[in-house]
Design a protein around this motif. Structure first.
Motif, mmCIF file in Angstrom:
data_model
loop_
_atom_site.group_PDB
_atom_site.id
_atom_site.type_symbol
_atom_site.label_atom_id
_atom_site.label_comp_id
_atom_site.label_asym_id
_atom_site.label_seq_id
_atom_site.Cartn_x
_atom_site.Cartn_y
_atom_site.Cartn_z
ATOM 1 N N PHE A 110 0.839 -9.283 1.848
ATOM 2 C CA PHE A 110 0.977 -8.121 2.714
ATOM 3 C C PHE A 110 1.693 -8.447 4.014
ATOM 4 N N ASP A 111 1.565 -9.688 4.462
ATOM 5 C CA ASP A 111 2.187 -10.080 5.707
ATOM 6 C C ASP A 111 1.702 -9.205 6.863
ATOM 7 N N LEU A 112 0.423 -8.852 6.817
ATOM 8 C CA LEU A 112 -0.179 -8.039 7.872
ATOM 9 C C LEU A 112 -1.377 -8.814 8.414
ATOM 10 N N PRO A 113 -1.351 -9.191 9.674
ATOM 11 C CA PRO A 113 -2.386 -10.086 10.202
ATOM 12 C C PRO A 113 -3.779 -9.485 10.241
ATOM 13 N N ASP A 114 -3.888 -8.157 10.270
ATOM 14 C CA ASP A 114 -5.223 -7.558 10.376
ATOM 15 C C ASP A 114 -5.734 -7.024 9.053
ATOM 16 N N VAL A 115 -5.068 -7.389 7.961
ATOM 17 C CA VAL A 115 -5.536 -6.983 6.638
ATOM 18 C C VAL A 115 -6.116 -8.200 5.936
ATOM 19 N N HIS A 116 -7.297 -8.026 5.404
ATOM 20 C CA HIS A 116 -7.988 -9.135 4.777
ATOM 21 C C HIS A 116 -8.291 -8.800 3.326
ATOM 22 N N VAL A 117 -8.057 -9.748 2.434
ATOM 23 C CA VAL A 117 -8.341 -9.536 1.020
ATOM 24 C C VAL A 117 -9.792 -9.891 0.739
ATOM 25 N N ARG A 118 -10.537 -8.922 0.223
ATOM 26 C CA ARG A 118 -11.961 -9.118 -0.040
ATOM 27 C C ARG A 118 -12.218 -9.610 -1.457
ATOM 28 N N ALA A 119 -11.396 -9.221 -2.375
ATOM 29 C CA ALA A 119 -11.646 -9.602 -3.762
ATOM 30 C C ALA A 119 -10.348 -9.538 -4.549
ATOM 31 N N VAL A 120 -10.222 -10.418 -5.481
ATOM 32 C CA VAL A 120 -9.108 -10.387 -6.418
ATOM 33 C C VAL A 120 -9.703 -10.427 -7.820
ATOM 34 N N GLU A 121 -9.415 -9.381 -8.600
ATOM 35 C CA GLU A 121 -9.952 -9.312 -9.946
ATOM 36 C C GLU A 121 -8.800 -9.408 -10.922
ATOM 37 N N ARG A 122 -8.937 -10.327 -11.839
ATOM 38 C CA ARG A 122 -7.865 -10.514 -12.793
ATOM 39 C C ARG A 122 -8.193 -9.764 -14.077
ATOM 40 N N GLY A 123 -7.317 -8.853 -14.440
ATOM 41 C CA GLY A 123 -7.476 -8.150 -15.707
ATOM 42 C C GLY A 123 -6.602 -8.811 -16.750
ATOM 43 N N PRO A 124 -6.590 -8.244 -17.975
ATOM 44 C CA PRO A 124 -5.802 -8.856 -19.048
ATOM 45 C C PRO A 124 -4.310 -8.912 -18.729
ATOM 46 N N ARG A 125 -3.802 -7.870 -18.076
ATOM 47 C CA ARG A 125 -2.370 -7.854 -17.812
ATOM 48 C C ARG A 125 -2.046 -7.534 -16.364
ATOM 49 N N SER A 126 -3.035 -7.529 -15.507
ATOM 50 C CA SER A 126 -2.760 -7.153 -14.130
ATOM 51 C C SER A 126 -3.814 -7.740 -13.201
ATOM 52 N N PHE A 127 -3.560 -7.623 -11.920
ATOM 53 C CA PHE A 127 -4.522 -8.012 -10.905
ATOM 54 C C PHE A 127 -4.942 -6.783 -10.113
ATOM 55 N N THR A 128 -6.183 -6.777 -9.685
ATOM 56 C CA THR A 128 -6.626 -5.797 -8.704
ATOM 57 C C THR A 128 -6.984 -6.556 -7.434
ATOM 58 N N VAL A 129 -6.399 -6.137 -6.333
ATOM 59 C CA VAL A 129 -6.650 -6.771 -5.053
ATOM 60 C C VAL A 129 -7.356 -5.758 -4.159
ATOM 61 N N VAL A 130 -8.548 -6.113 -3.690
ATOM 62 C CA VAL A 130 -9.316 -5.223 -2.814
ATOM 63 C C VAL A 130 -9.131 -5.708 -1.383
ATOM 64 N N VAL A 131 -8.640 -4.828 -0.532
ATOM 65 C CA VAL A 131 -8.360 -5.220 0.843
ATOM 66 C C VAL A 131 -9.093 -4.310 1.817
ATOM 67 N N GLU A 132 -9.332 -4.832 3.002
ATOM 68 C CA GLU A 132 -9.823 -4.005 4.095
ATOM 69 C C GLU A 132 -9.257 -4.568 5.390
ATOM 70 N N THR A 133 -9.312 -3.769 6.429
ATOM 71 C CA THR A 133 -8.821 -4.229 7.718
ATOM 72 C C THR A 133 -9.972 -4.885 8.480
ATOM 73 N N PHE A 134 -9.647 -5.713 9.438
ATOM 74 C CA PHE A 134 -10.663 -6.281 10.308
ATOM 75 C C PHE A 134 -11.238 -5.173 11.168
ATOM 76 N N PRO A 135 -12.537 -5.223 11.400
ATOM 77 C CA PRO A 135 -13.156 -4.168 12.208
ATOM 78 C C PRO A 135 -12.652 -4.174 13.645
ATOM 79 N N THR A 136 -12.327 -3.012 14.116
ATOM 80 C CA THR A 136 -11.903 -2.861 15.504
ATOM 81 C C THR A 136 -12.585 -1.625 16.067
ATOM 82 N N LEU A 137 -12.612 -1.527 17.366
ATOM 83 C CA LEU A 137 -13.133 -0.325 17.997
ATOM 84 C C LEU A 137 -12.088 0.767 17.870
ATOM 85 N N VAL A 138 -12.526 1.924 17.407
ATOM 86 C CA VAL A 138 -11.607 3.022 17.148
ATOM 87 C C VAL A 138 -12.061 4.250 17.924
ATOM 88 N N GLY A 139 -11.111 4.883 18.594
ATOM 89 C CA GLY A 139 -11.409 6.121 19.299
ATOM 90 C C GLY A 139 -11.056 7.314 18.441
#
Ligand code: ZN
Length: 102
Positions: A13-42
């Motif tokens: 992703f080349d995004l410093p505030d995105v973190h990969v939580r899980a990578v699941e490998r399927g028979p022919r594909s990958f699923t990548v679960v991502v979330e952002t780092f928690p920040t204070l949001v207005g």
């Protein structure tokens, strides 16, 4: 979580505030679960600091990576505005992740 799994996936992703939580490998594909780092949001309407209100999983694009389809699932944060007078009740996280650069 193993950094060895995370590092190459995060580099995808080349995004410093995105973190990969899980990578699941399927028979022919990958699923990548991502979330952002928690920040204070207005609140986008009134600017009052919002509180977390759970998450919603959003499937982003299928990114072909080295010929393998990669499905990206973003665990998007949902926020609740704490200002009673504000018309915004809940709103969801916005990130450039949802609109990857071409
Ligand atoms: Zn508000």
């Amino acid at each position: 979580m193993s950094h060895a799994i995370c590092a190459p996936a995060c580099a995808l992703f080349d995004l410093p505030d995105v973190h990969v939580r899980a990578v699941e490998r399927g028979p022919r594909s990958f699923t990548v679960v991502v979330e952002t780092f928690p920040t204070l949001v207005g609140c986008p309407s009134c600017g009052v600091l919002a509180t977390g209100h759970g998450r919603r999983e959003v499937v982003l694009h299928d990114l072909p990576c080295a010929g393998v389809p990669v499905r990206v699932v973003w665990r998007k944060r949902i926020f609740r505005c704490r200002e009673d007078a504000c018309e915004v009740v809940t709103f969801s996280e916005v990130h450039e992740l949802a609109a990857p650069r071409a």
